[in-house]
Design a protein around this motif. Structure first.
Motif, PDB file in Angstrom:
ATOM      1  N   VAL A   1      -1.258  18.592   8.037  1.00  0.00           N
ATOM      2  CA  VAL A   1      -0.691  18.060   6.792  1.00  0.00           C
ATOM      3  C   VAL A   1      -0.946  16.565   6.630  1.00  0.00           C
ATOM      4  CG1 VAL A   1       1.438  17.672   5.496  1.00  0.00           C
ATOM      5  CG2 VAL A   1       1.042  19.878   6.607  1.00  0.00           C
ATOM      6  N   MET A   2      -0.553  15.755   7.606  1.00  0.00           N
ATOM      7  CA  MET A   2      -0.723  14.314   7.446  1.00  0.00           C
ATOM      8  C   MET A   2      -2.195  13.901   7.440  1.00  0.00           C
ATOM      9  SD  MET A   2       2.041  12.863   6.652  1.00  0.00           S
ATOM     10  CE  MET A   2       1.524  11.152   6.816  1.00  0.00           C
ATOM     11  N   PRO A   3      -3.054  14.440   8.323  1.00  0.00           N
ATOM     12  CA  PRO A   3      -4.479  14.100   8.207  1.00  0.00           C
ATOM     13  C   PRO A   3      -5.064  14.461   6.852  1.00  0.00           C
ATOM     14  CG  PRO A   3      -4.040  15.073  10.350  1.00  0.00           C
ATOM     15  CD  PRO A   3      -2.782  15.232   9.547  1.00  0.00           C
ATOM     16  N   PHE A   4      -4.655  15.590   6.304  1.00  0.00           N
ATOM     17  CA  PHE A   4      -5.127  15.982   4.976  1.00  0.00           C
ATOM     18  C   PHE A   4      -4.681  14.978   3.917  1.00  0.00           C
ATOM     19  CE2 PHE A   4      -3.610  18.024   1.032  1.00  0.00           C
ATOM     20  CZ  PHE A   4      -4.835  18.332   0.458  1.00  0.00           C
ATOM     21  N   LEU A   5      -3.408  14.612   3.923  1.00  0.00           N
ATOM     22  CA  LEU A   5      -2.905  13.660   2.927  1.00  0.00           C
ATOM     23  C   LEU A   5      -3.564  12.291   3.088  1.00  0.00           C
ATOM     24  CD1 LEU A   5       0.880  14.626   2.920  1.00  0.00           C
ATOM     25  CD2 LEU A   5      -0.829  15.141   1.173  1.00  0.00           C
ATOM     26  N   GLU A   6      -3.849  11.910   4.315  1.00  0.00           N
ATOM     27  CA  GLU A   6      -4.558  10.638   4.534  1.00  0.00           C
ATOM     28  C   GLU A   6      -5.971  10.695   3.969  1.00  0.00           C
ATOM     29  OE1 GLU A   6      -2.061   9.504   8.611  1.00  0.00           O
ATOM     30  OE2 GLU A   6      -4.072  10.385   8.739  1.00  0.00           O
ATOM     31  N   ASN A   7      -6.628  11.854   4.096  1.00  0.00           N
ATOM     32  CA  ASN A   7      -7.956  12.026   3.479  1.00  0.00           C
ATOM     33  C   ASN A   7      -7.880  11.871   1.968  1.00  0.00           C
ATOM     34  OD1 ASN A   7      -9.626  12.441   5.661  1.00  0.00           O
ATOM     35  ND2 ASN A   7      -9.510  14.660   5.595  1.00  0.00           N
ATOM     36  N   VAL A   8      -6.907  12.525   1.371  1.00  0.00           N
ATOM     37  CA  VAL A   8      -6.779  12.529  -0.087  1.00  0.00           C
ATOM     38  C   VAL A   8      -6.524  11.117  -0.621  1.00  0.00           C
ATOM     39  CG1 VAL A   8      -5.384  13.364  -2.023  1.00  0.00           C
ATOM     40  CG2 VAL A   8      -5.973  14.911  -0.151  1.00  0.00           C
ATOM     41  N   THR A   9      -5.725  10.340   0.088  1.00  0.00           N
ATOM     42  CA  THR A   9      -5.274   9.042  -0.436  1.00  0.00           C
ATOM     43  C   THR A   9      -5.997   7.849   0.176  1.00  0.00           C
ATOM     44  OG1 THR A   9      -3.491   8.941   1.228  1.00  0.00           O
ATOM     45  CG2 THR A   9      -2.981   9.984  -0.893  1.00  0.00           C
ATOM     46  N   ARG A  10      -7.004   8.095   1.008  1.00  0.00           N
ATOM     47  CA  ARG A  10      -7.682   6.992   1.697  1.00  0.00           C
ATOM     48  C   ARG A  10      -8.193   5.961   0.689  1.00  0.00           C
ATOM     49  NH1 ARG A  10     -10.268   9.788   5.039  1.00  0.00           N
ATOM     50  NH2 ARG A  10      -8.875   9.362   6.787  1.00  0.00           N
ATOM     51  N   GLY A  11      -7.895   4.672   0.977  1.00  0.00           N
ATOM     52  CA  GLY A  11      -8.363   3.587   0.137  1.00  0.00           C
ATOM     53  C   GLY A  11      -7.497   3.306  -1.076  1.00  0.00           C
ATOM     54  N   ARG A  12      -6.436   4.068  -1.270  1.00  0.00           N
ATOM     55  CA  ARG A  12      -5.594   3.900  -2.460  1.00  0.00           C
ATOM     56  C   ARG A  12      -4.305   3.151  -2.182  1.00  0.00           C
ATOM     57  NH1 ARG A  12      -5.072   9.904  -4.528  1.00  0.00           N
ATOM     58  NH2 ARG A  12      -3.464   8.915  -5.791  1.00  0.00           N
ATOM     59  N   GLY A  13      -4.058   2.778  -0.926  1.00  0.00           N
ATOM     60  CA  GLY A  13      -2.875   1.987  -0.602  1.00  0.00           C
ATOM     61  C   GLY A  13      -1.560   2.726  -0.776  1.00  0.00           C
ATOM     62  N   VAL A  14      -1.554   4.051  -0.603  1.00  0.00           N
ATOM     63  CA  VAL A  14      -0.320   4.819  -0.750  1.00  0.00           C
ATOM     64  C   VAL A  14       0.563   4.591   0.473  1.00  0.00           C
ATOM     65  CG1 VAL A  14       0.658   7.126  -1.017  1.00  0.00           C
ATOM     66  CG2 VAL A  14      -1.509   6.544  -2.132  1.00  0.00           C
ATOM     67  N   PRO A  15       1.832   4.192   0.287  1.00  0.00           N
ATOM     68  CA  PRO A  15       2.709   3.919   1.426  1.00  0.00           C
ATOM     69  C   PRO A  15       2.913   5.144   2.310  1.00  0.00           C
ATOM     70  CG  PRO A  15       3.662   3.086  -0.624  1.00  0.00           C
ATOM     71  CD  PRO A  15       2.485   3.931  -1.007  1.00  0.00           C
TER      72      PRO A  15
END
Length: 327
Positions: A20-34
């Motif tokens: 779950v977290m690796p997937f969400l990090e992939n989706v939001t990479r470079g967008r500065g999501v907290p």
């Protein structure tokens, strides 16, 4: 046939709690999501055991397309790749290259125009091909929001949702179409909204209807398309509505944002309000939707280009500058 393969291209999703977290990090990479925001969204997945339904749905769709191709006499292998999780698109292109595929058509599990619905997939294709020396050429099939193979299942599913309501609530039930919200400044936003309104008018079959949005993820200071589905349910309840039919018209399958944002959050809110709701299914693997993929392929060789509504069929390709996102 100018192609020697079909590529099913989708968003991807986690298949277990550790993903779950690796997937969400992939989706939001470079967008500065907290990090706190990622952890909040992760709970949506953990509510369903840490797995998104989207990969299972894509396996089912791939199998259905293969069966439809075989029944229609179309001898074409079907591959599957994702933007954000295994099987990653670049890995799929490597397999296609190894299998001798030189040119493939890509069917994307997103029906509408706009940056996040269309242009971003084109960028993903370009990026993945750049990673794979000698990768096959990939042509994305056209936008299909108003193709009968997408619209007619939506009509059938909307009728079925009305039929599930108690008879005394059907006539007064509010018809609510939902789609994924996007930032107001996102390129292609106007066309996205126009397409949603166009197909909603067809699916409504003369009933009064409203278009609302769901699943926004940006900071409150950034304007996104609204109203939000939850706010709208509260409003129609205040106005005296007793029931509503919710149609996720912006979505191809019942993936996480449909299952959680509508079947959990919206359903819980409606329960607290005493508002009876029924949610229409998405096309998924409806036979008409599956057959549409073959239709979109055959269009490239000059067959009919059907479209419902007022906007007409979209072109096979769009300008390279269309719906360009920020650097």
């Amino acid at each position: 046939m100018r192609y020697d393969a079909l590529l099913l291209l989708s968003f991807g999703g986690p298949e277990g709690p550790d993903d779950v977290m690796p997937f969400l990090e992939n989706v939001t990479r470079g967008r500065g999501v907290p990090r706190a925001r990622l952890e909040s969204v992760a709970e949506h997945y953990h509510h369903f055991g840490g797995a998104s339904p989207i990969n299972r749905q894509n396996r089912e769709l791939k199998a259905a397309i293969e069966a439809d191709f075989a029944a229609g006499g179309l001898d074409l292998p079907v591959y599957w790749g994702n933007r954000n999780w295994d099987p990653f698109l670049a890995d799929t292109l490597r397999q296609m290259k190894a299998d001798g595929v030189r040119r493939a058509a890509a069917f994307v599990t997103s029906a509408y125009s706009g940056y996040s619905c269309c242009r971003q997939y084109l960028e993903d294709i370009d990026r993945a091909r750049a990673e794979v020396e000698g990768a096959p050429e990939i042509d994305k099939l056209r936008i299909y929001f108003n193709h009968p193979g997408f619209v007619e299942p939506m009509i059938e599913n909307t009728r079925a949702a009305y039929d599930r309501l108690p008879a005394d609530l059907r006539a007064g039930a509010r018809l609510v179409f939902t789609a994924h919200s996007v930032p107001f400044a996102q390129p292609g936003r106007e066309l996205y909204v126009a397409e949603l309104n166009d197909v909603a008018e067809v699916v409504a079959e003369g009933r009064p209807w409203e278009l609302v949005y769901q699943s926004r993820s940006g900071p409150p200071s950034v304007p996104w398309l609204d109203p939000d589905v939850g706010d709208h349910l509260e409003k129609i309840h205040t106005d005296g509505a007793k029931a509503a039919v919710i149609v996720p018209i912006g979505f191809v399958s019942d993936h996480m944002e449909v299952k959680y944002d509508l079947d959990v959050e919206a359903a819980e809110l409606a329960g607290r309000l005493g508002l009876r709701i029924e949610r229409a299914a998405t096309p998924g693997t409806h036979p008409k939707f599956v057959a549409m993929v073959r239709d979109l392929l055959l269009e490239r060789d000059g067959t009919e280009r059907p479209a419902l509504g007022a906007l007409g069929p979209r072109p096979d390709t769009c300008a390279r500058t269309c719906c360009r996102g920020p650097k």
